[in-house]
Design an enzyme around this catalytic site. Structure first.
Site, PDB file in Angstrom:
ATOM      1  N   THR A  87       0.815  -1.223   0.000  1.00  0.00           N
ATOM      2  CA  THR A  87       0.000   0.000   0.000  1.00  0.00           C
ATOM      3  C   THR A  87       0.841   1.262   0.000  1.00  0.00           C
ATOM      4  O   THR A  87       0.483   2.272  -0.607  1.00  0.00           O
ATOM      5  CB  THR A  87      -0.929   0.006   1.243  1.00  0.00           C
ATOM      6  OG1 THR A  87      -1.784  -1.112   1.140  1.00  0.00           O
ATOM      7  CG2 THR A  87      -1.768   1.255   1.323  1.00  0.00           C
TER       8      THR A  87
ATOM      9  N   SER B  34       1.400  -7.463  -1.372  1.00  0.00           N
ATOM     10  CA  SER B  34       2.092  -8.548  -0.665  1.00  0.00           C
ATOM     11  C   SER B  34       1.280  -9.840  -0.616  1.00  0.00           C
ATOM     12  O   SER B  34       1.809 -10.874  -0.213  1.00  0.00           O
ATOM     13  CB  SER B  34       2.510  -8.107   0.724  1.00  0.00           C
ATOM     14  OG  SER B  34       1.425  -8.107   1.610  1.00  0.00           O
ATOM     15  N   SER B  35       0.033  -9.815  -1.033  1.00  0.00           N
ATOM     16  CA  SER B  35      -0.718 -11.072  -1.122  1.00  0.00           C
ATOM     17  C   SER B  35      -0.147 -11.951  -2.233  1.00  0.00           C
ATOM     18  O   SER B  35      -0.421 -13.149  -2.288  1.00  0.00           O
ATOM     19  CB  SER B  35      -2.195 -10.794  -1.407  1.00  0.00           C
ATOM     20  OG  SER B  35      -2.709 -10.025  -0.358  1.00  0.00           O
TER      21      SER B  35
ATOM     22  N   ASP C 229       0.018  -7.023   4.484  1.00  0.00           N
ATOM     23  CA  ASP C 229      -0.756  -8.262   4.594  1.00  0.00           C
ATOM     24  C   ASP C 229       0.089  -9.488   4.943  1.00  0.00           C
ATOM     25  O   ASP C 229      -0.312 -10.308   5.763  1.00  0.00           O
ATOM     26  CB  ASP C 229      -1.525  -8.539   3.288  1.00  0.00           C
ATOM     27  CG  ASP C 229      -2.689  -7.566   3.104  1.00  0.00           C
ATOM     28  OD1 ASP C 229      -3.045  -6.876   4.081  1.00  0.00           O
ATOM     29  OD2 ASP C 229      -3.241  -7.507   1.986  1.00  0.00           O
TER      30      ASP C 229
ATOM     31  N   THR D 224       2.464 -10.386  14.205  1.00  0.00           N
ATOM     32  CA  THR D 224       1.311 -10.870  13.458  1.00  0.00           C
ATOM     33  C   THR D 224       0.477  -9.652  13.069  1.00  0.00           C
ATOM     34  O   THR D 224       0.405  -8.696  13.843  1.00  0.00           O
ATOM     35  CB  THR D 224       0.554 -11.891  14.347  1.00  0.00           C
ATOM     36  OG1 THR D 224      -0.280 -12.657  13.548  1.00  0.00           O
ATOM     37  CG2 THR D 224      -0.236 -11.284  15.452  1.00  0.00           C
TER      38      THR D 224
ATOM     39  N   THR E  88      -0.720 -22.858  18.761  1.00  0.00           N
ATOM     40  CA  THR E  88      -2.036 -22.391  19.211  1.00  0.00           C
ATOM     41  C   THR E  88      -2.633 -21.357  18.252  1.00  0.00           C
ATOM     42  O   THR E  88      -1.910 -20.558  17.665  1.00  0.00           O
ATOM     43  CB  THR E  88      -1.997 -21.797  20.637  1.00  0.00           C
ATOM     44  OG1 THR E  88      -3.281 -21.224  20.929  1.00  0.00           O
ATOM     45  CG2 THR E  88      -0.937 -20.714  20.797  1.00  0.00           C
ATOM     46  N   GLN E  89      -3.951 -21.383  18.103  1.00  0.00           N
ATOM     47  CA  GLN E  89      -4.596 -20.360  17.259  1.00  0.00           C
ATOM     48  C   GLN E  89      -4.782 -19.045  18.025  1.00  0.00           C
ATOM     49  O   GLN E  89      -5.224 -18.059  17.451  1.00  0.00           O
ATOM     50  CB  GLN E  89      -5.890 -20.868  16.636  1.00  0.00           C
ATOM     51  CG  GLN E  89      -6.858 -21.545  17.549  1.00  0.00           C
ATOM     52  CD  GLN E  89      -8.050 -22.146  16.794  1.00  0.00           C
ATOM     53  OE1 GLN E  89      -9.095 -21.533  16.764  1.00  0.00           O
ATOM     54  NE2 GLN E  89      -7.894 -23.295  16.193  1.00  0.00           N
ATOM     55  N   CYS E  90      -4.441 -19.014  19.317  1.00  0.00           N
ATOM     56  CA  CYS E  90      -4.463 -17.735  20.061  1.00  0.00           C
ATOM     57  C   CYS E  90      -3.253 -16.911  19.635  1.00  0.00           C
ATOM     58  O   CYS E  90      -2.184 -17.460  19.388  1.00  0.00           O
ATOM     59  CB  CYS E  90      -4.341 -17.986  21.559  1.00  0.00           C
ATOM     60  SG  CYS E  90      -5.722 -18.884  22.257  1.00  0.00           S
TER      61      CYS E  90
HETATM   62  N1  ASN Z   1      -2.767  -5.269   0.324  1.00  0.00           N
HETATM   63  C1  ASN Z   1      -1.668  -4.497   0.856  1.00  0.00           C
HETATM   64  C2  ASN Z   1      -0.414  -5.350   0.793  1.00  0.00           C
HETATM   65  O1  ASN Z   1      -0.174  -6.147   1.656  1.00  0.00           O
HETATM   66  C3  ASN Z   1      -1.994  -4.042   2.252  1.00  0.00           C
HETATM   67  C4  ASN Z   1      -1.025  -3.037   2.856  1.00  0.00           C
HETATM   68  O2  ASN Z   1       0.120  -2.918   2.463  1.00  0.00           O
HETATM   69  N2  ASN Z   1      -1.476  -2.286   3.851  1.00  0.00           N
HETATM   70  O3  ASN Z   1       0.332  -5.250  -0.156  1.00  0.00           O
END
Ligand code: ASN
Length: 342
Positions: free
Chosen positions: A15, A60-61, A92, A167, A278-280
């Site tokens: 972003t 980054s996805s 992300d 995280t 753990t998922q926590c």
């Molecule tokens: N979709 C964006 C990314 O991870 C989200 C961000 O950077 N805030 O590239």
């Protein structure tokens, strides 16, 4: 005259460098030069800033293991010439990338700081400028001619964290990251406060080793009430699968049903590593604390302790890629390599 500290900015996308596509209204990555033009403040910093950009910056996805190798190789090539590195990355998957890089860069003695933003740098209310400027300042911190930070960090909204402890927990707040099991390494306010007692220091100062073999034949299976045997079997029978993280409840608990025990036992016998995480977001796996984790302990399931899922999945890719033997795997996984677990 003292030599200026040299910082390399590695721009991967995210972003921070995005602009609205006027047709669809969606945010898309744009050219790094335009990004730099938006922060004339960089010229005021007392360090010499150079940059390297991904040919095609990405959201980054779209990050995968080959991008991690590219970031690691860029650091390796420029390691002697620069005093510190700042990686501009989408938020992300930033915790995954920071964790992966922490394992890939063994014996790091210079800072590698990941940062990004929730709003594009051109936006009036952007968080990008503060994140970027302070990340550069942190990467340039020196004490007695040595870098203060000698590990992979993640800086976001006034806090520097150990990268492999983070995280992403909020998709819209500027405070998007948390590190629930480890305190911040530094905080930015009127003063930039570093907490030396929390910094990672390798036992002996050895030269950098860059690990580029990552094996992505791994999976994460999150438990939920109603989770069934077919789902478990489909993951455990994935062709070439070498390790599966079971994201358990609370302090590492799971149903005690026979089908679960039997399927895990068969998988472990086949040489598939099973890890209890753990998922926590905070706290630790304690196998044996409840009856609902005794069966996992009996099966010799690997204890993820207080590791994050992001640090666990990347640790698996690294350890399997490095060819750690079946005999040693559990012991090595349960050992903290880069401060990723207590
Ligand atoms: N979709 C964006 C990314 O991870 C989200 C961000 O950077 N805030 O590239």
């Amino acid at each position: 005259m003292s030599k200026k500290t040299k910082i390399l900015l590695i721009y991967t996308g995210g972003t921070i460098g995005m602009m609205k596509d006027y047709k669809s209204g969606a945010l898309k990555a744009f050219d790094f030069k335009k990004l730099l033009k938006n922060i004339p403040e960089l010229n005021q910093l007392d360090c010499s800033i150079h940059s390297y950009s991904f040919e095609t910056p990405i959201d980054s996805s779209n990050i995968n293991t080959s991008h991690w190798v590219l970031i690691a190789s860029t650091i390796e090539k420029n390691y002697d010439e620069f005093d510190g590195f700042v990686v501009l990355h989408g938020s992300d998957t930033m915790s995954y990338s920071a964790s992966a890089l922490s394992y890939m860069l063994e014996n790091l003695s210079k800072p590698v700081i990941f940062t990004g933003s929730q709003l594009p740098i051109g936006d009036l209310r952007t968080d990008a400028k503060e994140n970027l400027i302070t990340s550069i300042q942190i990467a340039a911190l020196r004490d007695k001619n040595k870098a203060v930070i000698q590990e992979v960090g993640l800086y976001f909204e006034y806090k520097l964290y150990r990268g492999n402890r983070t995280t992403k927990f909020n998709a819209e707040h500027f405070e998007a990251f948390g590190s629930l099991n480890y305190p911040p390494l530094a905080e930015s306010g009127v003063h930039l406060k570093v907490y030396p007692e929390y910094l990672f220091r390798p036992k002996k100062q050895k030269s950098l080793i860059v690990h580029k073999k990552l094996d992505n034949n791994v999976a994460i299976l999150k438990l939920f009430p109603g989770f069934n045997e077919h789902l478990l079997q489909s993951v455990l029978n994935t062709p070439n699968i070498k390790a599966v993280i079971i994201e358990t409840y609370g302090s590492g608990n799971a149903p005690t049903e026979d089908w679960l025990i039997q399927n895990l036992e068969t998988a472990i016998k086949k040489g598939i590593h099973i890890i209890n995480v753990t998922q926590c977001s905070g706290g630790s796996v304690i196998m044996g604390q409840y009856e609902t984790s005794e069966h996992l302990k009996r099966l010799q399931v690997i204890n993820g302790k207080d590791i994050t899922t992001e640090a666990a999945i990347t640790k698996l890719m690294y350890l399997i890629g490095a060819g750690v033997s079946e005999k040693l795997f559990k012991t090595v996984f349960e050992t903290s390599l880069r401060g990723e677990m207590n």
